[in-house]
Design a protein around this motif. Structure first.
Motif, PDB file in Angstrom:
ATOM      1  N   UNK A 233      29.892  48.841  43.032  1.00 29.05           N
ATOM      2  CA  UNK A 233      29.708  47.400  42.901  1.00 29.05           C
ATOM      3  C   UNK A 233      31.035  46.706  43.159  1.00 29.05           C
ATOM      4  N   UNK A 234      30.958  45.534  43.752  1.00 27.73           N
ATOM      5  CA  UNK A 234      32.137  44.685  43.950  1.00 27.73           C
ATOM      6  C   UNK A 234      32.186  43.708  42.787  1.00 27.73           C
ATOM      7  N   UNK A 235      33.225  43.806  41.973  1.00 28.52           N
ATOM      8  CA  UNK A 235      33.351  42.936  40.812  1.00 28.52           C
ATOM      9  C   UNK A 235      34.127  41.680  41.192  1.00 28.52           C
ATOM     10  N   UNK A 236      33.729  40.521  40.667  1.00 27.56           N
ATOM     11  CA  UNK A 236      34.524  39.310  40.931  1.00 27.56           C
ATOM     12  C   UNK A 236      35.831  39.370  40.137  1.00 27.56           C
ATOM     13  N   UNK A 237      36.849  38.724  40.656  1.00 21.35           N
ATOM     14  CA  UNK A 237      38.144  38.716  39.973  1.00 21.35           C
ATOM     15  C   UNK A 237      38.059  37.842  38.726  1.00 21.35           C
ATOM     16  N   UNK A 238      38.368  38.429  37.602  1.00 18.39           N
ATOM     17  CA  UNK A 238      38.437  37.706  36.324  1.00 18.39           C
ATOM     18  C   UNK A 238      39.788  38.058  35.715  1.00 18.39           C
ATOM     19  N   UNK A 239      40.761  37.187  35.885  1.00 16.70           N
ATOM     20  CA  UNK A 239      42.124  37.469  35.427  1.00 16.70           C
ATOM     21  C   UNK A 239      42.149  37.550  33.913  1.00 16.70           C
ATOM     22  N   UNK A 240      42.525  38.696  33.381  1.00 17.80           N
ATOM     23  CA  UNK A 240      42.528  38.917  31.943  1.00 17.80           C
ATOM     24  C   UNK A 240      43.866  38.543  31.310  1.00 17.80           C
ATOM     25  N   UNK A 241      44.956  38.863  31.969  1.00 12.34           N
ATOM     26  CA  UNK A 241      46.287  38.587  31.434  1.00 12.34           C
ATOM     27  C   UNK A 241      47.082  37.766  32.431  1.00 12.34           C
TER      28      UNK A 241
ATOM     29  N   UNK B 294      38.499  44.606  36.915  1.00 14.00           N
ATOM     30  CA  UNK B 294      38.017  43.249  36.656  1.00 14.00           C
ATOM     31  C   UNK B 294      39.095  42.200  36.918  1.00 14.00           C
ATOM     32  N   UNK B 295      40.347  42.523  36.630  1.00 10.19           N
ATOM     33  CA  UNK B 295      41.436  41.565  36.834  1.00 10.19           C
ATOM     34  C   UNK B 295      41.602  41.226  38.319  1.00 10.19           C
ATOM     35  N   UNK B 296      41.561  42.243  39.163  1.00 11.41           N
ATOM     36  CA  UNK B 296      41.799  42.031  40.594  1.00 11.41           C
ATOM     37  C   UNK B 296      40.524  41.894  41.411  1.00 11.41           C
ATOM     38  N   UNK B 297      39.365  42.137  40.812  1.00  9.52           N
ATOM     39  CA  UNK B 297      38.109  42.036  41.542  1.00  9.52           C
ATOM     40  C   UNK B 297      37.932  43.165  42.539  1.00  9.52           C
ATOM     41  N   UNK B 298      38.109  44.374  42.083  1.00 10.18           N
ATOM     42  CA  UNK B 298      38.018  45.544  42.961  1.00 10.18           C
ATOM     43  C   UNK B 298      36.599  46.097  42.998  1.00 10.18           C
ATOM     44  N   UNK B 299      36.429  47.108  43.824  1.00 10.47           N
ATOM     45  CA  UNK B 299      35.152  47.795  43.955  1.00 10.47           C
ATOM     46  C   UNK B 299      35.204  49.060  43.101  1.00 10.47           C
ATOM     47  N   UNK B 300      34.146  49.310  42.328  1.00  6.62           N
ATOM     48  CA  UNK B 300      34.141  50.470  41.441  1.00  6.62           C
ATOM     49  C   UNK B 300      32.704  50.876  41.146  1.00  6.62           C
ATOM     50  N   UNK B 301      32.549  52.053  40.597  1.00 11.11           N
ATOM     51  CA  UNK B 301      31.224  52.527  40.199  1.00 11.11           C
ATOM     52  C   UNK B 301      30.803  51.852  38.903  1.00 11.11           C
TER      53      UNK B 301
ATOM     54  N   UNK C 212      35.666  32.204  33.584  1.00 10.33           N
ATOM     55  CA  UNK C 212      35.341  33.421  34.320  1.00 10.33           C
ATOM     56  C   UNK C 212      34.078  33.181  35.127  1.00 10.33           C
ATOM     57  N   UNK C 213      33.957  33.847  36.254  1.00  8.20           N
ATOM     58  CA  UNK C 213      32.699  33.768  36.987  1.00  8.20           C
ATOM     59  C   UNK C 213      31.628  34.475  36.152  1.00  8.20           C
ATOM     60  N   UNK C 214      30.439  33.891  36.069  1.00  5.97           N
ATOM     61  CA  UNK C 214      29.413  34.470  35.187  1.00  5.97           C
ATOM     62  C   UNK C 214      28.916  35.803  35.701  1.00  5.97           C
ATOM     63  N   UNK C 215      28.277  36.544  34.817  1.00  3.77           N
ATOM     64  CA  UNK C 215      27.674  37.813  35.209  1.00  3.77           C
ATOM     65  C   UNK C 215      26.580  37.580  36.240  1.00  3.77           C
ATOM     66  N   UNK C 216      26.339  38.596  37.039  1.00  2.00           N
ATOM     67  CA  UNK C 216      25.295  38.503  38.042  1.00  2.00           C
ATOM     68  C   UNK C 216      23.932  38.546  37.351  1.00  2.00           C
ATOM     69  N   UNK C 217      23.046  37.650  37.756  1.00  2.00           N
ATOM     70  CA  UNK C 217      21.701  37.621  37.191  1.00  2.00           C
ATOM     71  C   UNK C 217      20.894  38.718  37.859  1.00  2.00           C
ATOM     72  N   UNK C 218      20.269  39.556  37.038  1.00  2.00           N
ATOM     73  CA  UNK C 218      19.462  40.649  37.569  1.00  2.00           C
ATOM     74  C   UNK C 218      18.016  40.491  37.134  1.00  2.00           C
ATOM     75  N   UNK C 219      17.159  41.311  37.693  1.00  2.00           N
ATOM     76  CA  UNK C 219      15.747  41.267  37.325  1.00  2.00           C
ATOM     77  C   UNK C 219      15.536  41.717  35.884  1.00  2.00           C
ATOM     78  N   UNK C 220      16.494  42.481  35.356  1.00  2.00           N
ATOM     79  CA  UNK C 220      16.362  42.985  33.993  1.00  2.00           C
ATOM     80  C   UNK C 220      16.742  41.951  32.943  1.00  2.00           C
TER      81      UNK C 220
END
Length: 148
Positions: A120-128, A105-112, A53-61
């Motif tokens: 946020x635009x999520x990267x595609x991470x195929x779950x099934x 998350x599966x399709x890499x869509x945009x969601x709140x 899977x593409x890793x999580x985005x690194x944030x300042x937190x």
């Protein structure tokens, strides 16, 4: 290619000759094995093709050395990832309460990120998905039931 279609027709006829209860039992076992396979892929943080899977985005937190919970650790539970079967089909999928999250998350869509939060635009991470191991599981289950 013609030989493959002949084998497919032969296997379909054999499966159709099984009693409905035996066919349902076979499909239920197959769905459970496929669910276990998909859960293992999610636990190992890889898509059905074997890519990470593409890793999580690194944030300042995010702090150095901080251990985060694995992605999708709750989605992979049997409570949310259901395997169902009837006399003609076997399905593995997420229940309706978590389908939206899984789809995003599966399709890499945009969601709140959260309710009334930023988009946020999520990267595609195929779950099934289907891969060679799922096909092997299917063949092995079919052969095991037909040889009884």
């Amino acid at each position: 290619m013609a030989e493959l279609s002949e084998v497919d027709a032969w296997l379909s006829a054999l499966v159709e000759n099984l009693q409905p209860t035996a066919r349902k039992k076979m499909l239920r076992e197959l769905a459970q094995e496929v669910r276990r396979n998909q859960q293992a892929n999610i636990r190992l943080q890889r898509d059905p093709d074997g890519q990470a899977f593409s890793p999580r985005k690194v944030t300042a937190r995010s702090k150095k050395g901080r251990i985060k919970r694995q992605m999708f650790s709750k989605l992979r539970r049997a409570k949310y990832l259901k395997a169902t079967a009837d006399t003609s089909t076997a399905t593995v999928g997420f229940i309706s309460q978590v389908q939206h999250t899984a789809r995003v998350h599966h399709y890499g869509l945009r969601d709140r990120v959260r309710r009334n939060g930023p988009m946020a635009q999520y990267p595609a991470r195929r779950l099934l998905g289907v891969n060679d191991s799922v096909e092997t599981l299917t063949k092995d289950t079919l052969i095991r039931f037909l040889s009884r």
